[in-house]
Design a protein around this motif. Structure first.
Motif, PDB file in Angstrom:
ATOM      1  N   ASN A 114      80.073  45.550  42.009  1.00 25.06           N
ATOM      2  CA  ASN A 114      79.456  46.567  42.878  1.00 25.06           C
ATOM      3  C   ASN A 114      80.286  47.856  42.238  1.00 25.06           C
ATOM      4  N   TRP A 115      80.901  48.087  40.678  1.00 17.55           N
ATOM      5  CA  TRP A 115      82.307  49.125  41.106  1.00 17.55           C
ATOM      6  C   TRP A 115      81.030  49.963  39.904  1.00 17.55           C
ATOM      7  N   TRP A 116      81.471  51.072  39.951  1.00 16.23           N
ATOM      8  CA  TRP A 116      80.382  52.002  38.998  1.00 16.23           C
ATOM      9  C   TRP A 116      79.899  52.332  37.669  1.00 16.23           C
ATOM     10  N   ASP A 117      78.515  52.251  37.725  1.00 20.71           N
ATOM     11  CA  ASP A 117      78.202  51.755  36.077  1.00 20.71           C
ATOM     12  C   ASP A 117      78.251  50.711  35.735  1.00 20.71           C
ATOM     13  N   ARG A 118      78.367  50.049  36.660  1.00 20.11           N
ATOM     14  CA  ARG A 118      77.934  48.483  36.939  1.00 20.11           C
ATOM     15  C   ARG A 118      76.175  47.911  35.632  1.00 20.11           C
ATOM     16  N   ARG A 119      76.618  46.454  35.486  1.00 19.47           N
ATOM     17  CA  ARG A 119      75.536  46.706  34.355  1.00 19.47           C
ATOM     18  C   ARG A 119      75.053  45.479  35.059  1.00 19.47           C
ATOM     19  N   ARG A 120      73.014  45.869  34.858  1.00 21.52           N
ATOM     20  CA  ARG A 120      71.667  45.035  34.997  1.00 21.52           C
ATOM     21  C   ARG A 120      72.162  43.562  34.147  1.00 21.52           C
ATOM     22  N   PHE A 121      72.275  42.764  34.572  1.00 18.87           N
ATOM     23  CA  PHE A 121      72.407  41.244  33.300  1.00 18.87           C
ATOM     24  C   PHE A 121      71.174  40.492  33.316  1.00 18.87           C
ATOM     25  N   GLY A 122      70.937  40.509  33.774  1.00 20.86           N
ATOM     26  CA  GLY A 122      68.886  39.946  33.340  1.00 20.86           C
ATOM     27  C   GLY A 122      68.721  39.200  34.952  1.00 20.86           C
ATOM     28  N   GLU A 123      68.265  38.505  35.127  1.00 21.07           N
ATOM     29  CA  GLU A 123      66.695  38.234  36.717  1.00 21.07           C
ATOM     30  C   GLU A 123      67.419  36.727  36.950  1.00 21.07           C
ATOM     31  N   LEU A 124      67.321  36.607  38.046  1.00 18.78           N
ATOM     32  CA  LEU A 124      67.412  35.649  39.057  1.00 18.78           C
ATOM     33  C   LEU A 124      66.350  34.806  39.184  1.00 18.78           C
ATOM     34  N   ASP A 125      66.008  32.854  38.547  1.00 14.88           N
ATOM     35  CA  ASP A 125      64.598  32.639  38.315  1.00 14.88           C
ATOM     36  C   ASP A 125      65.278  31.076  39.004  1.00 14.88           C
ATOM     37  N   VAL A 126      63.969  32.445  41.003  1.00 18.57           N
ATOM     38  CA  VAL A 126      64.725  31.152  42.076  1.00 18.57           C
ATOM     39  C   VAL A 126      64.322  30.063  41.774  1.00 18.57           C
ATOM     40  N   LEU A 127      63.032  30.028  41.293  1.00 22.52           N
ATOM     41  CA  LEU A 127      62.360  28.502  41.819  1.00 22.52           C
ATOM     42  C   LEU A 127      63.099  27.699  40.493  1.00 22.52           C
ATOM     43  N   ASN A 128      63.512  28.193  39.821  1.00 21.46           N
ATOM     44  CA  ASN A 128      64.387  27.094  38.294  1.00 21.46           C
ATOM     45  C   ASN A 128      65.630  26.962  38.396  1.00 21.46           C
ATOM     46  N   ILE A 129      65.950  27.612  39.629  1.00 24.23           N
ATOM     47  CA  ILE A 129      67.295  27.894  39.799  1.00 24.23           C
ATOM     48  C   ILE A 129      68.207  28.218  38.643  1.00 24.23           C
ATOM     49  N   ARG A 130      68.165  29.303  38.389  1.00 21.31           N
ATOM     50  CA  ARG A 130      68.517  29.328  36.405  1.00 21.31           C
ATOM     51  C   ARG A 130      68.890  31.019  36.581  1.00 21.31           C
ATOM     52  N   PHE A 131      70.375  31.420  35.631  1.00 21.03           N
ATOM     53  CA  PHE A 131      70.126  32.607  35.930  1.00 21.03           C
ATOM     54  C   PHE A 131      69.135  33.353  33.940  1.00 21.03           C
ATOM     55  N   ALA A 132      68.461  34.035  34.427  1.00 23.36           N
ATOM     56  CA  ALA A 132      67.353  34.965  33.162  1.00 23.36           C
ATOM     57  C   ALA A 132      67.923  36.042  32.398  1.00 23.36           C
ATOM     58  N   PHE A 133      69.858  35.631  31.979  1.00 23.25           N
ATOM     59  CA  PHE A 133      70.584  36.743  31.456  1.00 23.25           C
ATOM     60  C   PHE A 133      69.986  37.827  30.067  1.00 23.25           C
ATOM     61  N   ASP A 134      70.004  38.651  30.108  1.00 20.21           N
ATOM     62  CA  ASP A 134      69.750  39.530  29.362  1.00 20.21           C
ATOM     63  C   ASP A 134      70.748  39.529  28.475  1.00 20.21           C
ATOM     64  N   GLN A 135      69.895  38.394  27.119  1.00 19.44           N
ATOM     65  CA  GLN A 135      70.604  37.913  25.626  1.00 19.44           C
ATOM     66  C   GLN A 135      71.174  39.642  25.313  1.00 19.44           C
ATOM     67  N   GLU A 136      71.470  40.910  24.942  1.00 15.90           N
ATOM     68  CA  GLU A 136      72.320  41.754  24.668  1.00 15.90           C
ATOM     69  C   GLU A 136      73.672  41.519  24.901  1.00 15.90           C
ATOM     70  N   GLU A 137      73.223  42.196  27.028  1.00 20.10           N
ATOM     71  CA  GLU A 137      74.403  42.078  27.485  1.00 20.10           C
ATOM     72  C   GLU A 137      75.535  40.517  27.936  1.00 20.10           C
ATOM     73  N   TYR A 138      74.633  40.243  27.867  1.00 25.61           N
ATOM     74  CA  TYR A 138      75.527  38.619  28.398  1.00 25.61           C
ATOM     75  C   TYR A 138      76.359  38.773  26.142  1.00 25.61           C
ATOM     76  N   GLN A 139      75.323  38.422  25.580  1.00 32.20           N
ATOM     77  CA  GLN A 139      75.946  38.096  24.011  1.00 32.20           C
ATOM     78  C   GLN A 139      77.623  39.690  23.709  1.00 32.20           C
ATOM     79  N   LYS A 140      77.769  40.805  24.245  1.00 36.04           N
ATOM     80  CA  LYS A 140      78.723  41.351  24.505  1.00 36.04           C
ATOM     81  C   LYS A 140      79.830  41.137  24.988  1.00 36.04           C
ATOM     82  N   LEU A 141      79.690  40.059  26.642  1.00 36.16           N
ATOM     83  CA  LEU A 141      80.755  39.876  27.755  1.00 36.16           C
ATOM     84  C   LEU A 141      81.653  38.884  26.546  1.00 36.16           C
ATOM     85  N   ALA A 142      79.941  37.599  26.010  1.00 42.04           N
ATOM     86  CA  ALA A 142      80.872  36.174  25.060  1.00 42.04           C
ATOM     87  C   ALA A 142      81.621  36.875  24.258  1.00 42.04           C
ATOM     88  N   ARG A 143      81.408  37.753  23.320  1.00 42.99           N
ATOM     89  CA  ARG A 143      82.026  38.525  22.416  1.00 42.99           C
ATOM     90  C   ARG A 143      83.134  39.464  22.753  1.00 42.99           C
TER      91      ARG A 143
END
Length: 294
Positions: A114-143
């Motif tokens: 909830n901080w300034w310039d936060r990132r959009r990180f993907g979408e929530l797949d409610v019916l399948n109870i899973r996170f559909a993360f933006d792969q580019e953003e996710y890989q940045k975090l993993a790296r």
């Protein structure tokens, strides 16, 4: 005799049809009851009995009846919206750093922090109870987590490279007068060397002139680059600022994950087990009572 066989055949078909209709009616009635009672666990079981049996009841070989389940395909968005209330409330505690925006009925964007310039990180797949993360953003975090083990930040190498380039460009600007003096000296040397050239010029003199020409050319290239160096430095500083901001955002994200899960690996494990973890959390709730009423 033929009429009797035809009659029996018609009865068999009729019975098969009625059986299928009864199955569909039973499915819809069960779903209706589950929705009426806000029994989310039962709704999820009806939406994907195969997965529910495997991950919650630990029973295999439970095929889904697609012909029945397809009856509610056109209700996917509405069911997602309905089921999101309890799921997002659960996620608010399990993943306190994620925030959600419903941009159309039943579709949710994930924002990290909830901080300034936060990132959009993907979408929530409610019916399948899973996170559909933006792969580019996710890989940045993993790296970023990988690099942190080397006491590095995600953009450290790039910032260092750009900073070195700016130092080089600044020297070009600072050394302009020295470069002009050197160029004048070389031109004088070239003039002297050319005075001794002729039809029978020695290889040594020819090589010396070529070296002087190359040195003058190099100084001219540096002078040309120095004319735009100030603008390049300014642009590079802007890039470094952006990279530094990204490092800061990633550090916030890393801290959020570590504070909640301990390690990035545990965060990934929680993501893989989210379906089972969430539905098991609903197991203690009485049918007819929503999460808001607990």
């Amino acid at each position: 005799m033929a009429n009797v066989e035809q009659t029996n055949g018609a009865l068999d078909v009729s019975q098969a049809i009625n059986k299928q209709i009864a199955t569909k009616i039973k499915y819809l009635q069960e779903l209706e009851t589950a929705v009426d009672h806000h029994d989310d666990c039962k709704v999820y079981q009806l939406l994907d009995n195969q997965r529910y049996a495997a991950e919650i009841e630990h029973r295999e070989q439970q095929p889904n009846e697609q012909g029945v389940m397809n009856l509610v395909d056109d209700l996917a968005d509405q069911l997602s919206n309905f089921l999101s209330a309890n799921l997002i409330q659960y996620l608010g505690k399990a993943y306190p750093f994620f925030y959600y925006e419903e941009y159309q009925t039943g579709h949710y964007r994930i924002y990290f922090g909830n901080w300034w310039d936060r990132r959009r990180f993907g979408e929530l797949d409610v019916l399948n109870i899973r996170f559909a993360f933006d792969q580019e953003e996710y890989q940045k975090l993993a790296r970023a987590f990988e690099l942190s083990k080397q006491n590095k930040r995600y953009n450290s190498d790039r910032i260092e490279q750009i900073s070195s380039e700016n130092d080089r460009l600044q020297k070009l600007i600072d050394n302009r007068q020295e470069r002009e003096q050197k160029r004048a000296e070389l031109q004088s040397q070239l003039k002297d060397a050319s005075a001794h050239s002729g039809l029978f010029e020695s290889n040594k003199n020819r090589e010396a002139r070529q070296v002087i020409v190359e040195q003058i050319s190099k100084l001219e290239d540096e002078e040309q680059e120095s004319r735009t160096a100030a603008d390049t430095i300014k642009e590079n500083e802007r890039v470094v600022l952006d990279l530094s901001k990204e490092n800061t955002i990633l550090s916030y994200e890393q801290k959020s994950i570590v504070d909640t899960f301990g390690t990035f690996e545990d965060f990934e494990l929680a993501n893989r087990n989210l379906y089972a973890s969430y539905l098991k959390s609903l197991g203690g709730k009485q049918a007819g009572v929503s999460a808001d009423e607990q």
